[in-house]
Scaffold this motif. Structure first.
Motif, short mmCIF file in Angstrom:
data_model
loop_
_atom_site.label_atom_id
_atom_site.label_comp_id
_atom_site.label_asym_id
_atom_site.label_seq_id
_atom_site.Cartn_x
_atom_site.Cartn_y
_atom_site.Cartn_z
N HIS A 124 0.77 -1.24 0.00
CA HIS A 124 0.00 0.00 0.00
C HIS A 124 0.80 1.29 0.00
N ALA A 125 2.08 1.26 0.41
CA ALA A 125 2.84 2.50 0.53
C ALA A 125 3.18 3.09 -0.84
N ALA A 126 3.54 4.36 -0.84
CA ALA A 126 3.98 5.03 -2.07
C ALA A 126 5.31 4.45 -2.52
N SER A 127 5.63 4.66 -3.79
CA SER A 127 6.85 4.07 -4.36
C SER A 127 8.11 4.67 -3.77
N ASP A 128 8.02 5.85 -3.14
CA ASP A 128 9.21 6.48 -2.57
C ASP A 128 9.30 6.28 -1.06
N ILE A 129 8.60 5.30 -0.51
CA ILE A 129 8.55 5.09 0.94
C ILE A 129 9.94 4.98 1.56
N LYS A 130 10.09 5.64 2.70
CA LYS A 130 11.29 5.54 3.53
C LYS A 130 10.84 5.11 4.93
N VAL A 131 11.46 4.06 5.46
CA VAL A 131 11.03 3.49 6.74
C VAL A 131 12.20 3.51 7.72
N VAL A 132 11.95 4.02 8.92
CA VAL A 132 12.91 3.87 10.01
C VAL A 132 12.23 3.13 11.14
N VAL A 133 12.84 2.04 11.58
CA VAL A 133 12.31 1.24 12.68
C VAL A 133 12.94 1.74 13.98
N VAL A 134 12.08 2.15 14.89
CA VAL A 134 12.50 2.66 16.19
C VAL A 134 12.29 1.60 17.27
N GLY A 135 11.22 0.82 17.15
CA GLY A 135 10.90 -0.19 18.15
C GLY A 135 11.94 -1.29 18.22
N ILE A 144 13.00 -7.98 9.42
CA ILE A 144 11.75 -8.72 9.23
C ILE A 144 10.78 -7.92 8.37
N ALA A 145 10.62 -6.64 8.67
CA ALA A 145 9.70 -5.81 7.90
C ALA A 145 10.11 -5.74 6.44
N ALA A 146 11.40 -5.56 6.19
CA ALA A 146 11.90 -5.46 4.82
C ALA A 146 11.64 -6.75 4.06
N HIS A 147 11.80 -7.89 4.72
CA HIS A 147 11.60 -9.19 4.06
C HIS A 147 10.16 -9.35 3.58
N HIS A 148 9.21 -8.79 4.34
CA HIS A 148 7.80 -8.99 4.02
C HIS A 148 7.24 -7.90 3.10
N ALA A 149 8.04 -6.90 2.79
CA ALA A 149 7.57 -5.79 1.95
C ALA A 149 7.88 -6.09 0.49
N GLN A 150 7.02 -6.84 -0.12
CA GLN A 150 7.24 -7.28 -1.49
C GLN A 150 7.41 -6.10 -2.43
N ASP A 151 8.44 -6.18 -3.27
CA ASP A 151 8.72 -5.19 -4.32
C ASP A 151 9.25 -3.86 -3.79
N VAL A 152 9.44 -3.72 -2.47
CA VAL A 152 10.06 -2.50 -1.94
C VAL A 152 11.55 -2.78 -1.78
N PRO A 153 12.42 -1.97 -2.38
CA PRO A 153 13.87 -2.19 -2.22
C PRO A 153 14.25 -2.24 -0.74
N ALA A 154 15.09 -3.21 -0.38
CA ALA A 154 15.47 -3.38 1.03
C ALA A 154 16.12 -2.13 1.60
N GLU A 155 16.78 -1.35 0.75
CA GLU A 155 17.47 -0.14 1.23
C GLU A 155 16.50 0.90 1.76
#
Length: 327
Positions: A124-135, A144-155
């Motif tokens: 569902h996220a936009a193609s330019d999504i940037k994620v920082v995990v704080v928890g 884990i989150a990156a592995h499950h985010a299909q088609d989102v570059p791991a970077e």
């Protein structure tokens, strides 16, 4: 950002939105400290069902703050809704470690949070999504989150080690009786845990090499930075929230707007410095053109390599502990 992008709100998702870290973080985002003072933002607050009412109260307060840049707030317990169209995400909510809980159990419990959130980001996220995990445990939760985010570059998935970096700067500035702004080329390697390696080998103060007593460095500085969170809990009676929020602001601001010098970010390893490719680990980085780049070409001593390897070994063990979630 371009003029065209500035005319559109940046959609920002914050999880654990009723918690203490988010309570500091959301006001900084809404004020323009992250994306710029001329960039409107739309907030999506994600919480578990039992905490959505509290998150609605947070949304009410944000509204009452009358931020000119804040153009919308959504409160939801649906990850699909929260991440729909998101350009940036702060994954703050995580299961805390309970009394007697083994680290492997903590990782498994958080995997049940960050796996579905990663899936929702991928769908569902936009193609330019940037994620920082704080928890916490942030590095492996990000993996884990990156592995499950299909088609989102791991970077696009990072973990917060800017707090460790800021703690290192603060401790060093106190030791040298200087301003934090005088310091540069400080780095924290490895995991956001007690095994991390706050590294002063390349550090400079006002452009000159830092010279500190080796015993202070190894016996006081390194363990104090690594265990600063526990020290704050002991003194304050609760975990560090405002400083974590401030570090998250620093991390995302640099990622979006760029930085002038080194800062620590936990990013996907490309194999540099012997860190296994694919692990999310702390490195000295420079942010430019919307990317975190690992500083290359550093010559490491045996002391540095040993410290880095000890933390990387822990990251490997964590990856193995959640192997069923990465299959």
């Amino acid at each position: 950002m371009s003029e065209s992008s500035q005319s559109r709100p940046v959609k920002v998702t914050v999880t654990g939105a009723a918690g203490n870290i988010a309570y500091s973080l959301l006001w900084r985002i809404a004020s323009g400290d992250v994306f710029g003072k001329d960039v409107p933002v739309e907030l999506a607050l994600l919480e578990i069902p039992a905490a959505t009412r509290a998150a609605e109260g947070v949304a009410m307060e944000l509204g009452d703050s009358a931020f000119p840049l804040l153009c919308g707030i959504t409160v939801t317990d649906s990850a699909d809704t929260a991440f729909d169209g998101a350009n940036a995400a702060f994954l703050v909510g995580a299961k805390p470690r309970g009394k007697g809980m083994e680290r492997a159990d903590l990782l498994a419990e958080n995997g049940r949070i960050f796996g579905p959130q990663g899936k929702a980001i991928g769908e569902h996220a936009a193609s330019d999504i940037k994620v920082v995990v704080v928890g916490n445990p942030a590095n492996t939760n990000a993996l884990i989150a990156a592995h499950h985010a299909q088609d989102v570059p791991a970077e696009r998935f990072t973990a917060l080690m800017r707090l460790d970096h800021n703690r290192a700067l603060s401790q060093l500035a106190q030791k040298l009786d200087c301003q934090v702004g005088d310091l540069s080329r400080v780095a924290v390697w490895g995991n956001h845990s007690a095994t991390q390696f706050p590294d002063l080998t390349f550090a400079e103060v006002a452009g000159s090499p830092v010279d500190v007593d080796q015993s202070w460095y190894t016996d006081e500085f390194i363990p104090r930075v690594a265990k600063r969170g526990a020290e704050i809990i002991d003194v304050r009676g609760s975990s560090s929230a405002a400083s974590a929020a401030s570090a998250a602001v620093d991390h995302m601001r640099d990622w979006v707007q760029g930085s002038d010098g080194w800062a620590t970010a936990a990013v996907v390893s490309d194999g540099s410095y012997g860190v296994d490719e694919g692990l999310i680990a702390g490195f000295p980085t420079i942010a430019r053109d919307g990317r975190y780049e690992i500083v290359q070409g550093l010559e490491l001593s045996d002391f540095q390599r040993q410290r880095i390897e000890a933390s990387v070994a822990e990251l490997r063990a964590e990856r193995e502990a959640v192997g069923d979630l990465l299959g």
